[in-house]
Write a protein that holds these residues in place. Structure first.
Motif, PDB file in Angstrom:
ATOM      1  N   ILE A  25      39.893  47.934  69.594  1.00  0.00           N
ATOM      2  CA  ILE A  25      40.428  47.869  70.962  1.00  0.00           C
ATOM      3  C   ILE A  25      41.420  46.722  71.011  1.00  0.00           C
ATOM      4  O   ILE A  25      41.058  45.566  70.776  1.00  0.00           O
ATOM      5  N   GLU A  26      42.663  47.056  71.325  1.00  0.00           N
ATOM      6  CA  GLU A  26      43.708  46.040  71.425  1.00  0.00           C
ATOM      7  C   GLU A  26      44.140  45.932  72.894  1.00  0.00           C
ATOM      8  O   GLU A  26      44.062  46.911  73.650  1.00  0.00           O
ATOM      9  N   HIS A  27      44.615  44.783  73.284  1.00  0.00           N
ATOM     10  CA  HIS A  27      45.262  44.662  74.602  1.00  0.00           C
ATOM     11  C   HIS A  27      46.617  45.353  74.479  1.00  0.00           C
ATOM     12  O   HIS A  27      47.631  44.723  74.163  1.00  0.00           O
ATOM     13  N   GLY A  69      43.650  42.241  68.931  1.00  0.00           N
ATOM     14  CA  GLY A  69      44.802  42.925  68.343  1.00  0.00           C
ATOM     15  C   GLY A  69      44.658  42.845  66.857  1.00  0.00           C
ATOM     16  O   GLY A  69      43.726  42.183  66.375  1.00  0.00           O
ATOM     17  N   GLY A  70      45.515  43.544  66.197  1.00  0.00           N
ATOM     18  CA  GLY A  70      46.777  44.120  66.512  1.00  0.00           C
ATOM     19  C   GLY A  70      47.905  43.100  66.722  1.00  0.00           C
ATOM     20  O   GLY A  70      47.736  41.881  66.685  1.00  0.00           O
ATOM     21  N   ASN A  71      49.061  43.702  66.894  1.00  0.00           N
ATOM     22  CA  ASN A  71      50.268  42.899  67.116  1.00  0.00           C
ATOM     23  C   ASN A  71      50.087  41.943  68.302  1.00  0.00           C
ATOM     24  O   ASN A  71      50.676  40.864  68.330  1.00  0.00           O
ATOM     25  N   PHE A  72      49.281  42.357  69.263  1.00  0.00           N
ATOM     26  CA  PHE A  72      49.050  41.530  70.451  1.00  0.00           C
ATOM     27  C   PHE A  72      48.558  40.135  70.082  1.00  0.00           C
ATOM     28  O   PHE A  72      48.958  39.138  70.689  1.00  0.00           O
ATOM     29  N   ALA A  95      54.586  41.575  72.089  1.00  0.00           N
ATOM     30  CA  ALA A  95      54.426  42.587  71.030  1.00  0.00           C
ATOM     31  C   ALA A  95      54.735  43.977  71.564  1.00  0.00           C
ATOM     32  O   ALA A  95      55.402  44.778  70.910  1.00  0.00           O
ATOM     33  N   TRP A  96      54.251  44.260  72.778  1.00  0.00           N
ATOM     34  CA  TRP A  96      54.426  45.594  73.360  1.00  0.00           C
ATOM     35  C   TRP A  96      55.284  45.551  74.622  1.00  0.00           C
ATOM     36  O   TRP A  96      55.441  46.550  75.295  1.00  0.00           O
ATOM     37  N   ARG A  97      55.782  44.365  74.952  1.00  0.00           N
ATOM     38  CA  ARG A  97      56.687  44.142  76.078  1.00  0.00           C
ATOM     39  C   ARG A  97      56.092  44.661  77.399  1.00  0.00           C
ATOM     40  O   ARG A  97      56.655  45.519  78.085  1.00  0.00           O
ATOM     41  N   GLY A 170      44.583  36.556  61.266  1.00  0.00           N
ATOM     42  CA  GLY A 170      45.878  37.090  61.691  1.00  0.00           C
ATOM     43  C   GLY A 170      45.944  38.601  61.554  1.00  0.00           C
ATOM     44  O   GLY A 170      44.958  39.266  61.208  1.00  0.00           O
ATOM     45  N   ASN A 171      47.115  39.131  61.869  1.00  0.00           N
ATOM     46  CA  ASN A 171      47.332  40.583  61.828  1.00  0.00           C
ATOM     47  C   ASN A 171      48.709  40.904  61.247  1.00  0.00           C
ATOM     48  O   ASN A 171      49.710  40.336  61.712  1.00  0.00           O
ATOM     49  N   GLU A 172      48.741  41.783  60.278  1.00  0.00           N
ATOM     50  CA  GLU A 172      50.004  42.323  59.726  1.00  0.00           C
ATOM     51  C   GLU A 172      51.092  41.249  59.602  1.00  0.00           C
ATOM     52  O   GLU A 172      52.217  41.443  60.096  1.00  0.00           O
ATOM     53  N   MET A 173      50.754  40.162  58.943  1.00  0.00           N
ATOM     54  CA  MET A 173      51.700  39.046  58.892  1.00  0.00           C
ATOM     55  C   MET A 173      52.893  39.325  57.976  1.00  0.00           C
ATOM     56  O   MET A 173      53.862  38.564  57.960  1.00  0.00           O
ATOM     57  N   GLN A 242      46.959  51.775  57.566  1.00  0.00           N
ATOM     58  CA  GLN A 242      47.764  52.948  57.237  1.00  0.00           C
ATOM     59  C   GLN A 242      47.687  53.997  58.337  1.00  0.00           C
ATOM     60  O   GLN A 242      46.598  54.345  58.807  1.00  0.00           O
ATOM     61  N   TYR A 243      48.849  54.479  58.742  1.00  0.00           N
ATOM     62  CA  TYR A 243      48.947  55.585  59.708  1.00  0.00           C
ATOM     63  C   TYR A 243      49.756  56.701  59.063  1.00  0.00           C
ATOM     64  O   TYR A 243      50.702  56.430  58.322  1.00  0.00           O
ATOM     65  N   TYR A 244      49.412  57.932  59.376  1.00  0.00           N
ATOM     66  CA  TYR A 244      50.189  59.075  58.881  1.00  0.00           C
ATOM     67  C   TYR A 244      50.651  59.939  60.036  1.00  0.00           C
ATOM     68  O   TYR A 244      50.083  59.894  61.136  1.00  0.00           O
ATOM     69  N   ASP A 290      41.118  48.042  58.186  1.00  0.00           N
ATOM     70  CA  ASP A 290      40.832  47.849  59.602  1.00  0.00           C
ATOM     71  C   ASP A 290      41.864  48.407  60.578  1.00  0.00           C
ATOM     72  O   ASP A 290      41.783  48.116  61.782  1.00  0.00           O
ATOM     73  N   GLU A 291      42.771  49.220  60.097  1.00  0.00           N
ATOM     74  CA  GLU A 291      43.565  50.095  60.979  1.00  0.00           C
ATOM     75  C   GLU A 291      43.876  51.354  60.190  1.00  0.00           C
ATOM     76  O   GLU A 291      44.515  51.289  59.140  1.00  0.00           O
ATOM     77  N   TRP A 292      43.450  52.487  60.716  1.00  0.00           N
ATOM     78  CA  TRP A 292      43.792  53.763  60.076  1.00  0.00           C
ATOM     79  C   TRP A 292      43.750  54.866  61.124  1.00  0.00           C
ATOM     80  O   TRP A 292      42.939  54.830  62.038  1.00  0.00           O
ATOM     81  N   ALA A 347      41.866  53.214  64.345  1.00  0.00           N
ATOM     82  CA  ALA A 347      42.750  52.579  65.325  1.00  0.00           C
ATOM     83  C   ALA A 347      43.388  53.681  66.172  1.00  0.00           C
ATOM     84  O   ALA A 347      44.132  54.478  65.637  1.00  0.00           O
ATOM     85  N   GLN A 348      43.011  53.670  67.427  1.00  0.00           N
ATOM     86  CA  GLN A 348      42.101  52.769  68.088  1.00  0.00           C
ATOM     87  C   GLN A 348      40.986  53.580  68.746  1.00  0.00           C
ATOM     88  O   GLN A 348      40.800  54.736  68.366  1.00  0.00           O
ATOM     89  N   LEU A 349      40.361  53.085  69.822  1.00  0.00           N
ATOM     90  CA  LEU A 349      39.157  53.753  70.318  1.00  0.00           C
ATOM     91  C   LEU A 349      39.343  54.507  71.641  1.00  0.00           C
ATOM     92  O   LEU A 349      38.803  55.593  71.821  1.00  0.00           O
TER      93      LEU A 349
HETATM   94  O1  AHR Z   1      47.300  49.987  66.312  1.00  0.00           O
HETATM   95  C1  AHR Z   1      48.596  49.848  66.780  1.00  0.00           C
HETATM   96  C2  AHR Z   1      49.359  48.776  66.036  1.00  0.00           C
HETATM   97  O2  AHR Z   1      49.601  49.182  64.731  1.00  0.00           O
HETATM   98  C3  AHR Z   1      48.692  47.441  65.881  1.00  0.00           C
HETATM   99  O3  AHR Z   1      48.891  46.609  66.971  1.00  0.00           O
HETATM  100  C4  AHR Z   1      49.378  46.867  64.687  1.00  0.00           C
HETATM  101  O4  AHR Z   1      48.542  45.987  63.971  1.00  0.00           O
HETATM  102  C5  AHR Z   1      49.804  48.075  63.883  1.00  0.00           C
HETATM  103  O5  AHR Z   1      51.131  47.999  63.532  1.00  0.00           O
END
Ligand code: AHR
Length: 497
Positions: A25-27, A69-72, A95-97, A170-173, A242-244, A290-292, A347-349
């Motif tokens: 769960i990300e903001h 987060g996430g980018n947040f 991050a998400w403006r 951190g996240n995706e540095m 990883q996202y597809y 931790d993100e897929w 990612a995500q719920l």
């Molecule tokens: O889950 C959405 C975003 O994907 C996350 O904020 C980020 O870590 C990734 O790029």
């Protein structure tokens, strides 16, 4: 088409860590506000969290939830989210403006997670902040009392520490989109020093070192090699994301994406083990995927959302049937690597690239991908066994020799049940499966669940659940062999007991 599997109790990969069924769960968008939290909703509890959403999360049995987060997190000041809500600042969320109202923060989230029976995987901000913020946050969360930050938590109404065990450094540095992106050497040093300070506050924590944001990052796997050189002895896990997507509508190729995921996992393992050898270390590094998920349906809609709204409908992918097949195959991939992948977060719920969707003030509903996730979480606990698979193969645009049958097997020793998960990637033909289970004497077929649809693009909505599983599969067991028809393009769960 025929396929064969041999499985035996002695073909052990490892005990499945239930945390591979984690989520996130990300903001972001309507994940928190309008998702898990909606004060005015008829089912809202005294803190403003929706009970109908809680119920579905509990049905899924989510053991751990990553937050915030996430980018947040790379622009987040955790102090903004604690203390009296009316005094919390409204912040521009870069991050998400959007505008972040801070109605929910660390305490509310930790209390909510505890109530639904999930652990929290907390991320610290290593984008705009660093060692000092992280050591204060962990003191606030985990120290019993008698110090500045732990006493502040008590003053905020949380007498007992949250005892959060798992923390992401951190996240995706590595990502250029990340606020405060780092070079691998910058990140490695910062993560190492942050980890040191956090462990001095609480030596019982587990730490996740940031890996690459995806297998296609130009710095992969050099990022892992350099950063782990710094963090190997202080971290317990390295992260993978990883996202597809099926942007070019090539389903055979899309369903083969787990070949890439498998290669990604193997390469990260190899890189970890290289650093282990280099350091003459006795420690094994584990993987936190931790993100897929699948993420692409909402890309165009997101580009049209105006900035600075509170909880706009961002990343609201509506998943179709073929997405559920790929999600099933991704879960199978984790089970195949149960010896090294010990945590994973879908990612995500809720609402944001999520299995659970909500209507404002209204209903909650299950997306197609909800089902493979539910089945794996519910039946995929025990020991992951290595099935020997013989399957016909095909060639796709980016992959060769893709087996039509993708499968993993989990043996629950305590309850004496054996569960076979199977995806048939063939879009026209069913597979006649024979599975040798002679080592499991006295077992019978308890259930054969099937998720199938003639329309690969079928989606669910609040009004209509077009994609949902049924228990009408034809698996039977005789003389130590399971025979089952695995329908074309389907997700299957064959449970023996
Ligand atoms: O889950 C959405 C975003 O994907 C996350 O904020 C980020 O870590 C990734 O790029």
């Amino acid at each position: 088409q025929q396929a064969r599997i041999i499985v035996d109790k002695t073909f052990r990969i490892a005990e499945v860590d239930k945390r591979i069924y984690g989520s996130f769960i990300e903001h972001l968008g309507r994940a928190v506000y309008g998702g898990i939290y909606e004060k005015e909703h008829p089912t809202a509890d005294s803190r403003g969290f929706r009970n109908d959403v809680k119920q579905l999360i509990q049905e899924l049995g989510v053991p751990i939830i990553r937050y915030p987060g996430g980018n947040f997190v790379s622009g987040y000041n955790w102090e903004d989210g604690v203390g009296p809500v009316e005094q919390r600042p409204r912040k521009l969320e870069l991050a998400w403006r959007t505008t972040e109202p801070n109605w929910v923060g660390t305490n509310e989230f930790a209390a909510w997670a505890k109530e639904i029976g999930s652990e929290v995987m907390m991320a610290v901000n290593l984008g705009t902040r660093g060692v000092d913020e992280a050591r204060n946050l962990i003191e606030y969360c985990n120290h019993p009392g008698g110090s500045q930050w732990s006493d502040l938590r008590r003053q905020h109404g949380f007498e007992q520490p949250h005892r959060i065990k798992t923390w992401c450094l951190g996240n995706e540095m590595d990502g250029p989109w990340q606020i405060g992106q780092k070079t691998p050497a910058e990140y490695g040093r910062l993560a190492y020093e942050t980890a040191k300070a956090m462990r001095l506050v609480d030596p019982d924590i587990e730490l996740v070192s940031c890996g690459s944001s995806g297998s296609s990052m130009p710095t992969f796997p050099e990022w892992e090699a350099i950063t782990l050189d710094y963090t190997y002895e202080v971290a317990d896990f390295v992260s993978l994301h990883q996202y597809y997507g099926n942007r070019d509508n090539d389903t055979p190729n899309y369903l083969a994406r787990t070949m890439d995921m498998d290669h990604f996992i193997r390469t990260v393992i190899a890189t970890c083990d290289y650093i282990k050898a280099k350091k003459r270390s006795k420690k094994t590094m584990y993987l936190s995927f931790d993100e897929w998920n699948v993420w692409y349906h909402s890309n165009d809609a997101d580009s049209r959302i105006d900035p600075w709204g509170i909880a706009p409908p961002q990343l609201e992918d509506i998943y179709n049937f073929e997405d559920a097949l790929l999600v099933g195959s991704m879960l199978i991939t984790f089970l195949k690597h149960a010896d090294r992948v010990k945590m994973a977060c879908l990612a995500q719920l809720v609402n944001v690239i999520a299995p659970i969707m909500t209507e404002e003030g209204g209903r909650v509903w299950r997306q197609t991908i909800y089902y493979p996730y539910l089945h794996a979480s519910r039946f995929g606990r025990g020991v992951s066994l290595n099935p020997i698979i013989e399957s016909p193969v095909y060639d796709a645009k980016d992959y060769t020799d893709v087996p039509y049958l993708d499968s993993a097997v989990v043996y629950d020793e305590e309850n004496e049940t054996l569960t076979l998960f199977a995806v048939n990637r063939h879009l026209e033909d069913s597979l006649a499966l024979t599975c040798d289970v002679r080592g499991f004497e006295g077992y019978g077929v308890a259930e054969h669940i099937v998720l199938q649809s003639d329309d690969l693009k079928a989606v669910n909505s609040a009004d209509q659940e077009r994609v949902k599983p049924h228990s009408g599969g034809d698996a039977s067991l005789q003389d130590g062999y399971v025979q089952a028809l695995i329908p074309k393009a389907s997700w299957n769960v064959i449970r023996l007991a």
